[in-house]
Design an enzyme around this catalytic site. Structure first.
Site, PDB file in Angstrom:
ATOM      1  N   ASN A  44     -20.909  -3.379  26.038  1.00  0.00           N
ATOM      2  CA  ASN A  44     -21.598  -4.595  25.985  1.00  0.00           C
ATOM      3  C   ASN A  44     -22.687  -4.739  26.841  1.00  0.00           C
ATOM      4  O   ASN A  44     -22.788  -5.685  27.731  1.00  0.00           O
ATOM      5  CB  ASN A  44     -20.425  -5.830  25.812  1.00  0.00           C
ATOM      6  CG  ASN A  44     -21.127  -6.980  24.978  1.00  0.00           C
ATOM      7  OD1 ASN A  44     -22.267  -6.794  24.714  1.00  0.00           O
ATOM      8  ND2 ASN A  44     -20.309  -7.853  24.996  1.00  0.00           N
ATOM      9  N   HIS A  97     -17.207 -16.062  25.825  1.00  0.00           N
ATOM     10  CA  HIS A  97     -16.236 -15.368  24.766  1.00  0.00           C
ATOM     11  C   HIS A  97     -15.580 -16.387  24.028  1.00  0.00           C
ATOM     12  O   HIS A  97     -15.485 -16.034  22.636  1.00  0.00           O
ATOM     13  CB  HIS A  97     -15.507 -14.215  25.643  1.00  0.00           C
ATOM     14  CG  HIS A  97     -16.112 -12.943  25.777  1.00  0.00           C
ATOM     15  ND1 HIS A  97     -16.786 -12.870  27.054  1.00  0.00           N
ATOM     16  CD2 HIS A  97     -16.284 -11.960  25.058  1.00  0.00           C
ATOM     17  CE1 HIS A  97     -17.241 -11.383  27.029  1.00  0.00           C
ATOM     18  NE2 HIS A  97     -17.019 -10.721  25.881  1.00  0.00           N
TER      19      HIS A  97
END
Length: 494
Positions: free
Chosen positions: A317, A348
């Site tokens: 990521n 998140h």
């Protein structure tokens, strides 16, 4: 199914966009309009009227930028965009479908939130802060004029990145739309303005084909293997009661490894879509080979064979790691490590497992760094000894990563604590003992004063952010083209 269908349609649209709406054939205005309308259509098809959240979030953020002014708009945009995302996540998780991922409209909103906040900080840097107060990366990323509403919506909602990203800088995107990326990247690669390459328009076909092959293999692995190795089996009562510790840790590793291909598929396909449209060209390597990894989000080989916690997170990521660095870590006034981990958890989502994972990640990151700083230099002189060291650290890294991310997959508190208690919190305790025994390496004053506690994904700035192609703003740029190319070339050398 909707997501995959829309992404495959976006791939075909990207080929059409590059072929028939190439910057040499049409105006930036048309390219902005088409990219935005296609993106909103895909969002509407995939998420229904939930796609209105994308427009609302972007529209209100743009209004905030206009009325607040460049001095404080980055703060207001950050609070609003992250707050709006959090409200949507709470609504989806706790009102509609806890634990389900179907029609998860908050996924694209996570990318849009990154873009909104990144651009707000870049405009603040470019139009308010003094040039000498900026870091080299901030100086090159700074946006020195307010984007129009069309440019803003195109950046946030274009069809290439609306469903799965990845994040890109505003200047890179505008430069791509205006068709200047190939000329500027060639200049950067050579460290000088090489006019004979100004018309170079390298083909992304090979890069796209390679990435689609990776997508196919990842999807095949996910459809055939992942289902047979559920992460939830790690907390099965019978398995915990009968399996030995080596068997349990081996299953922990293979089950978490089997959970990764879905991310490989989604992120690599998103990268391929951008490349197919002509976006993502970084330049040429020393052998003259084109590099299409400007906005790539992962490096699979380095992930699977990482020999340190840092190496794993540096290659996983990637664009989110850079975002965390740019908007949080380097701007934090106190406890930058804690603030960065908290921001990552909030971004998140609202599942408790995310917070357990990132709190565990703090311990693992610091412990891994302490071990590496105090022990590694004893094992690097002999190739044979280093090979043994690499094998041991690979095994330890994979075990630590798997142990850390179990709550991220299980989502809830009870199953997460069931797993950790079944392991007697062994790696938590081991990390604390390591931190008590081994001192963290102290660093020099100045720009590196926080390095000993800096999260590993934030420490990538000098390598990743400065290596990234940072193109020019479209108008009213206070730096000349030659000065900015020199700035980036010096960063590339570093």
């Amino acid at each position: 199914v909707n997501f995959v269908v829309c992404q495959l349609f976006a791939l075909l649209a990207a080929v059409w966009f590059r072929t028939y709406l190439h910057s040499s054939k049409t105006s930036p205005f048309i390219r902005h309009v088409v990219a935005t309308l296609l993106g909103l259509y895909l969002a509407l098809f995939c998420f229904g009227w939930y796609a209105l959240h994308f427009v609302i979030q972007s529209g209100i953020s743009y209004y905030i930028m206009i009325i607040i002014g460049v001095e404080n708009m980055h703060k207001y945009c950050f609070v609003f965009a992250l707050g709006y995302l959090t409200v949507c996540q709470i609504t989806r998780v706790y009102i509609f479908d806890y634990g389900q991922y179907s029609a998860d409209f908050s996924g694209p909103m996570m990318i849009i939130t990154q873009k909104i906040t990144s651009l707000a900080f870049e405009i603040h840097d470019g139009m308010f802060r003094k040039n000498e107060d900026l870091t080299p990366s901030q100086r090159c990323l700074a946006v020195r004029r307010m984007p129009s509403l069309l440019e803003y919506l195109s950046y946030n909602c274009n069809f290439m990145g609306i469903l799965a990203g990845p994040l890109c800088s505003y200047k890179d995107y505008i430069t791509f739309i205006e068709g200047r990326s190939y000329q500027l990247q060639q200049s950067e690669a050579n460290g000088k303005e090489d006019t004979k390459y100004e018309q170079t328009d390298p083909s992304p076909n090979i890069a796209v084909a390679q990435k689609l092959l990776i997508c196919g293999l990842s999807l095949l692995f996910h459809m055939t293997i992942t289902k047979t190795l559920p992460v939830e089996y790690n907390i099965d009562d019978n398995f915990r009661a009968t399996a030995s510790w080596p068997v349990r840790f081996f299953y922990l590793y293979v089950s978490l490894m089997a959970a990764r291909p879905k991310y490989y598929f989604a992120w690599t396909l998103a990268d391929a879509i951008n490349n197919a449209a002509g976006f993502g060209f970084r330049g040429y390597d020393k052998n003259g080979v084109t590099r299409w990894d400007l906005i790539s989000n992962l490096r699979i080989q380095q992930i699977e064979f990482s020999t340190s916690f840092k190496m794993f997170l540096d290659n996983w990521n990637i664009q989110t790691a850079l975002w965390l660095k740019r908007v949080c870590y380097e701007r934090a006034t106190f406890s930058p490590t804690i603030q960065t981990f908290i921001l990552s958890a909030i971004w998140h989502g609202v599942y408790p497992g995310y917070y357990l994972t990132f709190l565990t990640g703090v311990l693992m990151t610091l412990a891994a760094r302490a071990i590496r700083n105090n022990i590694r230099h004893y094992f690097v002189d002999s190739p044979a000894v280093k090979l043994c060291y690499d094998i041991v650290t690979w095994m330890a890294t994979q075990a630590a990563i798997s142990y850390t991310v179990v709550p991220f997959v299980l989502l809830s508190v009870k199953p997460s604590f069931t797993f950790y208690s079944s392991c007697y919190f062994c790696l938590h305790i081991a990390s604390i003992l390591v931190l008590l025994v081994f001192p963290l390496k102290r660093t020099q004053k100045g720009s590196k004063k926080h390095e000993s506690v800096q999260p590993v994904w934030s420490r990538k700035l000098e390598e990743e952010s400065l290596l990234q192609k940072n193109n020019y703003s479209t108008t009213n740029n206070s730096l000349s083209q030659k000065q900015e190319i020199t700035c980036r070339y010096q960063a590339l050398k570093q």
